[in-house]
Structures are given as C-alpha cells and as structure tokens.
Design a protein around this motif. Structure first.
Motif, PDB file in Angstrom:
ATOM      1  N   PHE A  70      -8.805  15.348   2.634  1.00 43.50           N
ATOM      2  CA  PHE A  70      -9.737  14.241   2.918  1.00 43.50           C
ATOM      3  C   PHE A  70     -11.016  14.769   3.559  1.00 43.50           C
ATOM      4  CE2 PHE A  70      -5.917  11.178   3.487  1.00 43.50           C
ATOM      5  CZ  PHE A  70      -5.918  10.890   2.141  1.00 43.50           C
TER       6      PHE A  70
ATOM      7  N   TYR B 118      -3.327  11.746  -6.947  1.00 46.61           N
ATOM      8  CA  TYR B 118      -4.476  10.906  -6.586  1.00 46.61           C
ATOM      9  C   TYR B 118      -4.481  10.567  -5.103  1.00 46.61           C
ATOM     10  CZ  TYR B 118      -6.645   9.752 -11.053  1.00 46.61           C
ATOM     11  OH  TYR B 118      -7.361   9.793 -12.213  1.00 46.61           O
ATOM     12  N   HIS B 119      -5.676  10.369  -4.591  1.00 49.58           N
ATOM     13  CA  HIS B 119      -5.842   9.800  -3.261  1.00 49.58           C
ATOM     14  C   HIS B 119      -6.121   8.312  -3.386  1.00 49.58           C
ATOM     15  CE1 HIS B 119      -7.299  13.872  -1.494  1.00 49.58           C
ATOM     16  NE2 HIS B 119      -5.989  13.762  -1.468  1.00 49.58           N
ATOM     17  N   ILE B 120      -5.798   7.576  -2.323  1.00 45.81           N
ATOM     18  CA  ILE B 120      -6.216   6.179  -2.300  1.00 45.81           C
ATOM     19  C   ILE B 120      -7.219   5.955  -1.164  1.00 45.81           C
ATOM     20  CG2 ILE B 120      -4.036   5.382  -3.295  1.00 45.81           C
ATOM     21  CD1 ILE B 120      -3.246   4.267  -0.619  1.00 45.81           C
ATOM     22  N   LEU B 121      -8.121   5.060  -1.424  1.00 47.53           N
ATOM     23  CA  LEU B 121      -9.114   4.648  -0.426  1.00 47.53           C
ATOM     24  C   LEU B 121      -8.894   3.174  -0.190  1.00 47.53           C
ATOM     25  CD1 LEU B 121     -12.602   6.051  -1.438  1.00 47.53           C
ATOM     26  CD2 LEU B 121     -11.212   6.587   0.553  1.00 47.53           C
ATOM     27  N   ILE B 122      -8.773   2.770   1.061  1.00 43.35           N
ATOM     28  CA  ILE B 122      -8.492   1.369   1.347  1.00 43.35           C
ATOM     29  C   ILE B 122      -9.740   0.652   1.850  1.00 43.35           C
ATOM     30  CG2 ILE B 122      -7.070  -0.201   2.722  1.00 43.35           C
ATOM     31  CD1 ILE B 122      -5.070   2.197   2.899  1.00 43.35           C
ATOM     32  N   TYR B 123     -10.015  -0.490   1.266  1.00 46.27           N
ATOM     33  CA  TYR B 123     -11.144  -1.339   1.672  1.00 46.27           C
ATOM     34  C   TYR B 123     -10.575  -2.664   2.167  1.00 46.27           C
ATOM     35  CZ  TYR B 123     -14.144   1.724  -1.192  1.00 46.27           C
ATOM     36  OH  TYR B 123     -14.819   2.794  -1.724  1.00 46.27           O
TER      37      TYR B 123
ATOM     38  N   ARG C  63       0.322   9.486  -5.189  1.00 43.46           N
ATOM     39  CA  ARG C  63       0.639  10.837  -4.747  1.00 43.46           C
ATOM     40  C   ARG C  63       1.286  11.645  -5.873  1.00 43.46           C
ATOM     41  NH1 ARG C  63       3.014  12.956   0.756  1.00 43.46           N
ATOM     42  NH2 ARG C  63       2.098  11.044   1.527  1.00 43.46           N
TER      43      ARG C  63
ATOM     44  N   ILE D 205       0.844  -1.201   0.000  1.00 42.28           N
ATOM     45  CA  ILE D 205       0.000   0.000   0.000  1.00 42.28           C
ATOM     46  C   ILE D 205       0.881   1.252   0.000  1.00 42.28           C
ATOM     47  CG2 ILE D 205      -1.614   1.357   1.410  1.00 42.28           C
ATOM     48  CD1 ILE D 205      -2.942  -1.369   2.146  1.00 42.28           C
ATOM     49  N   ASN D 206       1.989   1.220   0.735  1.00 43.54           N
ATOM     50  CA  ASN D 206       2.910   2.357   0.689  1.00 43.54           C
ATOM     51  C   ASN D 206       3.420   2.591  -0.740  1.00 43.54           C
ATOM     52  OD1 ASN D 206       2.657   2.923   3.381  1.00 43.54           O
ATOM     53  ND2 ASN D 206       4.573   1.949   4.005  1.00 43.54           N
TER      54      ASN D 206
ATOM     55  N   GLU E  22       0.595   4.103  -2.765  1.00 42.56           N
ATOM     56  CA  GLU E  22       0.369   5.497  -2.376  1.00 42.56           C
ATOM     57  C   GLU E  22       1.436   6.412  -2.966  1.00 42.56           C
ATOM     58  OE1 GLU E  22      -0.164   9.144  -0.179  1.00 42.56           O
ATOM     59  OE2 GLU E  22       1.679   7.986  -0.261  1.00 42.56           O
TER      60      GLU E  22
ATOM     61  N   ILE F 140     -10.645   3.526   4.617  1.00 44.58           N
ATOM     62  CA  ILE F 140      -9.457   3.992   5.323  1.00 44.58           C
ATOM     63  C   ILE F 140      -8.700   5.027   4.487  1.00 44.58           C
ATOM     64  CG2 ILE F 140      -7.272   3.280   6.366  1.00 44.58           C
ATOM     65  CD1 ILE F 140      -8.607   0.460   6.586  1.00 44.58           C
TER      66      ILE F 140
ATOM     67  N   TYR G  50      -0.205   9.882   6.109  1.00 48.50           N
ATOM     68  CA  TYR G  50       1.258   9.884   6.155  1.00 48.50           C
ATOM     69  C   TYR G  50       1.759  11.153   6.850  1.00 48.50           C
ATOM     70  CZ  TYR G  50       1.205   5.837   3.059  1.00 48.50           C
ATOM     71  OH  TYR G  50       0.998   4.594   2.523  1.00 48.50           O
TER      72      TYR G  50
ATOM     73  N   ILE H 257     -16.119   0.290   6.308  1.00 48.62           N
ATOM     74  CA  ILE H 257     -15.193   1.367   6.650  1.00 48.62           C
ATOM     75  C   ILE H 257     -14.307   1.669   5.442  1.00 48.62           C
ATOM     76  CG2 ILE H 257     -15.170   0.764   9.102  1.00 48.62           C
ATOM     77  CD1 ILE H 257     -12.406  -0.376   8.789  1.00 48.62           C
TER      78      ILE H 257
ATOM     79  N   LYS I  92      -2.984  16.647   3.352  1.00 51.83           N
ATOM     80  CA  LYS I  92      -3.805  15.492   2.989  1.00 51.83           C
ATOM     81  C   LYS I  92      -5.012  15.393   3.907  1.00 51.83           C
ATOM     82  CE  LYS I  92      -1.145  11.903   0.642  1.00 51.83           C
ATOM     83  NZ  LYS I  92      -2.074  11.189  -0.243  1.00 51.83           N
TER      84      LYS I  92
END
Lengths: 337, 337
Positions: free
Chosen positions: B109, A92-97, A88, A80-81, A84, B96, B100, B94, B105
């Motif tokens: 968000f 873009y933003h990331i959304l984690i599910y 970045r 995920i890092n 991201e 996430i 960072y 949820i 950011k």
C-alpha cells in the motif's frame, strides 16, 4: 478505464508497437521528438504513469473500489471481508470509500473513478436520486460495476441482494405467531430499494393474518442514535406497540437502550426482531432475535461477479442477479411468554 | 508526491509558466512540438493526468489514505468516523486500506501511495518488522504520515495514542480490588507497540499488589474466533483463572462465548474487563466492564495533525505526540460478589 492499450496508441500515432515500447522504456535508439510524441499522447490519453511499467500490457490497476454507506455496521464489515478474500486470491487490492449516505459523495467518488484508478467497482448505494447518469458513464469507460444489498433498480448491472421480501414477511409472521398484534416497523430510509422490499414483506404479512395496517406504526428513525432514542420513547409512550420489527441493526440497539432506560421488559412487554449481522446477538440481554443476511457470502458473490466482468473483456458487461437467503434466528427477545 | 509544480516544470523545460499552462489547456496559440514537450515531461515527472485540470496550482489530490488492520472492530470504525469528520470539513475524501495485519500488504500500500495518489496518510500499523525503509521514503516524497493507536517507535512522525500503560495498570488493579488473584492476560500480538504497553501495565499492577507474575497466565490468542475459543477452553480448564484482562475487544467476546458454553458464570466464577469500544457493552449479558479508548477523538486528533502537516508545506514535517485518555468503566462483568 478507456480501453486504450499499446496497440491503439500505436495506431493513433501511426507508429509500430515496438516503437511505442521503446519510447516508454527510454531506449537510446529512438529520437527525442518521437519519444515526446508518444509520452505526450500517453499523457493525454490518461495512461496512469506510475502504473505503466508494471502493467504495460493489460493496463490494469489491480485494484477494485468498494463503496459503502458506512462501516460501523456488521453487515458491511463482514461483506467487505468477503470481498477482500476473493480480491486477495486474485492478487487485487481493495479501496474502501464511505458515502455516509450522502448522494453527492457517491457521485464525486464515481466521477473520480472514471479515470481508471480501479478496474471495477462494488457498491451499496447511498440514495434514491432519479438521475444516475454518472453511473452510465462507467459503462462507456468499460469499468464494471456490481451492486450489493442496496441497488438502483434502473441500472442494468450485476446485483447481489438477499431475499428481503420473504425474510421480512417471515419475521413479521414470527412476531404475530408469538402473540404480537401492534407491531411497529422501524426504518431509516423508506426510499431505499431494501427499505421498500422489507416494508412490503411486513405489510403483506399483516394482511395475511388479518391485522390492519396502521400508518402510525411506521416509524421514521434517524442514523443519529440520540435522535432515534427520542423518537422511540415517544412511540413507546403514545402507541404502546407489543412488537418491534427493526429493519436496520442500529434501530434494535436503540430499542434495547430505550427499553433499559424506561424499564420496558423484553420480551414480556415488547418483543423485537431485527435485521442484524451482529455476531454477539446471542450475548445481549436478552439475546436478540435476528434476520441474519449472509453478509460474508454476499461479499464473496459480489466480488466473484466483478472479477467475471473484469475478465470478460471490454465489450461484455455482466448483469447476473444473485439473491442470497437470510436466516431467521428466534432468540429470547421475541419469545412468547 | 514529488514536489513538482508548474514552476519547476517550466524551469526544467526552460519555458514560461504561462506556456506550460497553455500547453495543458490545449490552447490553439501554442505549437504542437512545444505542447508535446510539455506533456511528455509531465508524463515522465508523474503528474497525475486526471487530476491535473482541477488541481493545477496545488497538485493536491484532496484525498487522504487511512490504513488500518481491520474494520470489524469498533475502535477502528469509530476512529475512521472521526477522521472522516475532519476530512469532510477540509473538503477531502478518505480512502481506506485494510492490512488484515499483513505486513506485506502494508508495504505494498505504502509503495503504491508514493506516487502521490493521496496528500497524506493516517495509519495504525500492522506489525513489528524491523525494516521500515518503505516509510522513510514517504518523507523524501513529502507525503505526511500520522500514526494512531499502533505505532512504530523508530519512525519519527506524528503519533496519536492512548494512555495504554496507565489504563492497563488501573484495569488490572480494578480486578485485584474486586477479589481476583489469578488474572489471565489475553493478547493477540505481544510485539505490537500497544501489546507491549498494555502488558507492562498489567505486570506492574500485579507487582504493586504483591501478586507474582506467572508466565502461563499470558495467553497468546488468535484473530480467528474458533481458534481463540479452543485456547480459552483449555486455559479455563487447566488454570482456572478468576480474572480475565482482555487486551483486545474480540478476546472478550470469545471469553463470553466460551463461558456461556461451559456454564462458567460471569462475574461469580470469573471476572472480566476488556479494552473495547463496543457501543453496546452495557447491553451484554452481563454488561461488560471496559477500558474505552476515545476512538472518535483519536481519529479527529490524527486527522488534525495530518492536515497541519499537509498545510505546513513541503519542508516541514509534523512530529507532535498526542496521548488521549481512556476511560475505565466498571460494569457487572467485573463486579465483586
């Protein structure tokens, strides 16, 4: 997202694009009925109202979804890092599910994402159900999808994996070369794409060294730590394996804990190697031998493929297959006496 | 989300609620102009078009946002597991978001979330900027907010923290009782709410034991591992501390790595205790003494408060303050000789 844009909306309503723009801006030189026709159509065609102003042209959300089974696992947090980092750079933003390996959750997330909340999806899949129709719908909606690590073979999309077969073969060979003859293979879910590949590497390495395969040494563990510890205690007691190949990091941790508890010495009594992205593998007592996937790199590659797909336009889906190499790092836990 | 509901929309348009419903359902018994008026208004008033059908009554997204600085940290991944457990019971998903530690950011968000994409927000804050107006806007939009672990003191909302002052005091005392006289305090960001509380616990414990505070023993570290290792090498060389109080888990890891590298023996040459939710602290070489926050419990408490706020209706915000107790677990890394 449906590939609705201002031109298509104009065509649909038989209006000029400038009229559409003025309707959205709320210009005073447009009549009320026309404005209502435009906004009503926008509503029906799923324009995201709140994002409209800033993204009028492109209909981009500037957000990507990352769907993973869990985050309490160093592989996923590092991947995920990597994702991201690329996101970045692209603004873009990331959304984690999190699916927690629950297939129903995966379907529900994907169905939510059909609406165009995100511009693309990176996913490590939860399970092996047979019907993946909910994923095919993404294609119709032109939402690109990239799999990483755990994939569905039947879905024709971009995939980033690591060389699970080869590295599992080598890891098993490493244990054999260091004197192991009864190697238990610990697994959580045999039906996963990676579960299968890793097990095949293990069985083929045994065969290559004339060690016969034993079904009782394939140990079905659980995501629940205590349950796994109970299973392992039984196995260590009954089968007395001299080697452990842990196909998932948490199974190595459980092994260490049971060995500490039962006064089983690593590596004297039992040697262990594990798939793991644990950054502190070298600080464990004893230091843990690992098959280390390039988690950060895999995240970066997956994100690059996704942006390639996002930028390639609506009609072209990206189906590249990237295979990254894992590294086998022998430490004390598998050392020969 | 604006507290727009079907009633308000009906009032706004001077129509009955059943007409509004029929317009959304696309009933054939409603005329085109009326339907367009309704959908146009829905668009302008930011109804989420895609969620409308399933959530017509309540205007709920059935989603909550969890904003955290990072996930490569066992505290946050365990807390998220706690939040998810409660959310799942309530039928919620949820989402996430990772800051960072980037304040920009966080603002971005939150501004995105104003639109009503989620029904509530649980956040561990990124920094200590002075202007928190972007958070006050949430109140106007009736989107409940719960802080956990890292909080902004000036924002009047529900907060779940742990007893950072007391546990830091006790941890410092533990090192003193085991013979340490020159205890370095390792910190990443002194301006965080928790950074301040933990440091106060440390300094007060020194004072209580007649050890004078030394400014040079407050070590500003970095989130970057290599940078931190360089800083620590210098400190160990120049100041020769006999104790380390790591206020963040990753600083303990960096300490172990530098000690291994420089042949500094733990606990003989230097003793260490650290805030940490590392599940394998007991498996490290030597086992790590920890101040363990009840991460899972804190996540559960934060989620419970959020749902209390979500269910309390629009006009009432929840401002409970919950303080959970950390546990100090002495292991080999801080043992007296």
């Amino acid at each position: 997202m449906d590939s609705i844009n201002i031109k298509k909306l104009a065509k649909e309503l038989n209006l000029s694009t400038s009229t559409i723009s003025r309707a959205f801006r709320g210009s005073s030189d447009i009549n009320k009925a026309t404005k209502e026709r435009v906004l009503s159509a926008a509503y029906e065609l799923n324009y995201e109202p709140n994002h409209y102003a800033s993204n009028l042209r492109e209909q981009k959300s500037n957000t990507i979804a990352v769907i993973v089974p869990e985050i309490a696992n160093n592989f996923f947090s590092q991947a995920i890092n990597g994702i991201e980092r690329v996101a970045r750079e692209k603004g873009y933003h990331i959304l984690i599910y999190l699916t927690y390996d629950d297939f129903e959750k995966e379907i529900s997330f994907i169905n939510n994402l059909h609406s165009g909340r995100v511009d693309g999806i990176i996913m490590s899949v939860s399970g092996e159900a047979n019907n993946h129709d909910y994923l095919n719908k993404l294609k119709k909606k032109k939402i690109p999808l990239v799999f990483f690590d755990r994939v569905y073979e039947d879905i024709d999309t971009a995939k980033v994996t690591s060389n699970d077969y080869e590295s599992s073969f080598s890891a098993t060979e490493h244990l054999i070369n260091n004197g192991c003859k009864n190697i238990a293979y610990l697994v959580v879910n045999k039906s996963h794409s990676i579960g299968k590949m890793r097990m095949r590497g293990y069985t083929d390495a045994l065969a290559a060294h004339q060690i016969s395969y034993r079904d009782d040494l394939i140990i079905d563990c659980s995501n629940d730590l205590e349950q796994t510890q109970e299973i392992l205690k039984q196995v260590f007691n009954d089968l007395k394996p001299d080697g452990i190949f842990a196909s998932v990091e948490r199974l190595a941790i459980a092994t260490y804990q049971v060995c500490q508890d039962q006064n089983i010495r690593i590596p004297e009594d039992i040697k262990i190697i594990s798939f793991s992205s644990l950054e502190i593998a070298a600080l464990l007592n004893p230091s843990l031998s690992t098959i280390t996937q390039p988690a950060l790199e895999m995240g970066i590659e997956a994100a690059k493929l996704l942006f390639k797909a996002i930028n390639s336009g609506d009609e072209q889906m990206v189906t590249d297959q990237v295979v990254c190499k894992s590294q086998i790092i022998g430490r004390k836990s598998s050392a020969s006496k």
